[in-house]
Design an enzyme around this catalytic site. Structure first.
Site, PDB file in Angstrom:
ATOM      1  N   CYS A  75       0.841  -1.201   0.000  1.00  0.00           N
ATOM      2  CA  CYS A  75       0.000   0.000   0.000  1.00  0.00           C
ATOM      3  C   CYS A  75       0.876   1.250   0.000  1.00  0.00           C
ATOM      4  CB  CYS A  75      -0.884  -0.053   1.244  1.00  0.00           C
ATOM      5  SG  CYS A  75      -1.349   1.515   1.938  1.00  0.00           S
ATOM      6  N   GLU A  76       0.640   2.124  -0.959  1.00  0.00           N
ATOM      7  CA  GLU A  76       1.522   3.289  -1.067  1.00  0.00           C
ATOM      8  C   GLU A  76       1.205   4.353  -0.018  1.00  0.00           C
ATOM      9  OE1 GLU A  76       1.189   4.803  -5.023  1.00  0.00           O
ATOM     10  OE2 GLU A  76      -0.626   5.947  -4.617  1.00  0.00           O
ATOM     11  N   HIS A  77       0.109   4.227   0.679  1.00  0.00           N
ATOM     12  CA  HIS A  77      -0.214   5.204   1.726  1.00  0.00           C
ATOM     13  C   HIS A  77       0.516   4.912   3.035  1.00  0.00           C
ATOM     14  CE1 HIS A  77      -4.250   6.202  -0.424  1.00  0.00           C
ATOM     15  NE2 HIS A  77      -3.223   6.857  -0.928  1.00  0.00           N
ATOM     16  N   HIS A  78       0.778   3.624   3.292  1.00  0.00           N
ATOM     17  CA  HIS A  78       1.387   3.244   4.573  1.00  0.00           C
ATOM     18  C   HIS A  78       2.644   2.392   4.433  1.00  0.00           C
ATOM     19  CE1 HIS A  78      -2.935   3.968   5.468  1.00  0.00           C
ATOM     20  NE2 HIS A  78      -2.448   4.529   6.556  1.00  0.00           N
ATOM     21  N   GLN A 116      -5.255  -0.510  -4.252  1.00  0.00           N
ATOM     22  CA  GLN A 116      -6.015  -1.657  -4.755  1.00  0.00           C
ATOM     23  C   GLN A 116      -6.848  -1.288  -5.992  1.00  0.00           C
ATOM     24  OE1 GLN A 116      -8.308  -3.790  -1.799  1.00  0.00           O
ATOM     25  NE2 GLN A 116      -9.593  -4.722  -3.376  1.00  0.00           N
ATOM     26  N   HIS A 144      -6.101  -5.390   3.963  1.00  0.00           N
ATOM     27  CA  HIS A 144      -5.050  -4.379   4.087  1.00  0.00           C
ATOM     28  C   HIS A 144      -4.507  -4.396   5.511  1.00  0.00           C
ATOM     29  CE1 HIS A 144      -5.777  -2.063   0.263  1.00  0.00           C
ATOM     30  NE2 HIS A 144      -6.778  -2.909   0.282  1.00  0.00           N
ATOM     31  N   CYS A 146      -2.732  -2.267   6.830  1.00  0.00           N
ATOM     32  CA  CYS A 146      -2.837  -0.926   7.427  1.00  0.00           C
ATOM     33  C   CYS A 146      -4.210  -0.745   8.086  1.00  0.00           C
ATOM     34  CB  CYS A 146      -2.571   0.161   6.392  1.00  0.00           C
ATOM     35  SG  CYS A 146      -3.712   0.188   5.004  1.00  0.00           S
TER      36      CYS A 146
HETATM   37 ZN    ZN Z   1      -2.717   1.605   3.620  1.00  0.00          ZN
END
Ligand code: ZN
Length: 180
Positions: A75-78, A116, A144, A146
């Site tokens: 996941c590129e956010h976390h 995703q 996920h 995260c």
């Molecule tokens: Zn994430």
């Protein structure tokens, strides 16, 4: 990927987290993390052309469904993993591709910093580009970390994304959804 820079960055991160870099368990950690990222992001900048360019003649009509293709992505956010399974269905327009090539296509797009929704769309668009079917439908169901290991901590919760491109006749679409 600049391996030396990643190693340095992980050292900095550990220090910033208040860790002692010389502690036995952490000695090789920066190098191990760099190697892990090299593998987890190995699809970066690649296309699935090499997997999808060899096609075979097939009768048109009907649908090809490959389901339960396991994948893991980041996941590129976390920068945390998300993983699950993907189903790819397409309505051939005279050409089909070897079934293992669909799983390889998933790998190309999963092994990079991802969302995703984008993963689901990129797989479908790449199949449209090289295989030129009448239509394609990709369904991705993922957990996920995260969300399950931090934040709301809903263990086992799944996120489902669906993306379709081209013309996917309604009766076949219903048939596919029923099989999933
Ligand atoms: Zn994430």
């Amino acid at each position: 990927m600049d391996r030396e820079k990643v190693i340095k960055a992980v050292e900095n991160l550990l220090e910033a987290l208040g860790e002692d870099l010389n502690r036995e368990g952490l000695k090789e950690t920066p190098r191990r993390v760099a190697d892990a990222y090299a593998e987890l992001l190995s699809g970066e900048g690649k296309s699935a052309e090499e997997h999808l360019k060899r096609t075979f003649t097939a009768k048109s009509g009907g649908v090809v469904l490959e389901k339960d293709i396991w994948f893991s992505s980041t996941c590129e956010h976390h920068l945390m993993p998300f993983f699950g399974k993907i189903a790819i269905a397409y309505v051939p327009d005279g050409r089909v591709v070897g079934l293992s090539k669909l799983a390889r296509t998933v790998e190309v797009f999963a092994k990079r910093l991802q969302l995703q929704e984008r993963l689901t769309a990129q797989i479908a668009e790449e199949i449209m580009r090289y295989l030129k079917p009448q239509g394609v439908l990709v369904v991705c169901e993922a957990e996920h970390t995260c969300m399950t290991c931090r934040g709301i901590k809903k263990a086992g919760s799944a996120t489902v994304t669906v993306y379709s491109a081209g013309e996917f006749p309604e009766p076949l679409r219903e048939e596919v959804m029923r099989l999933l």
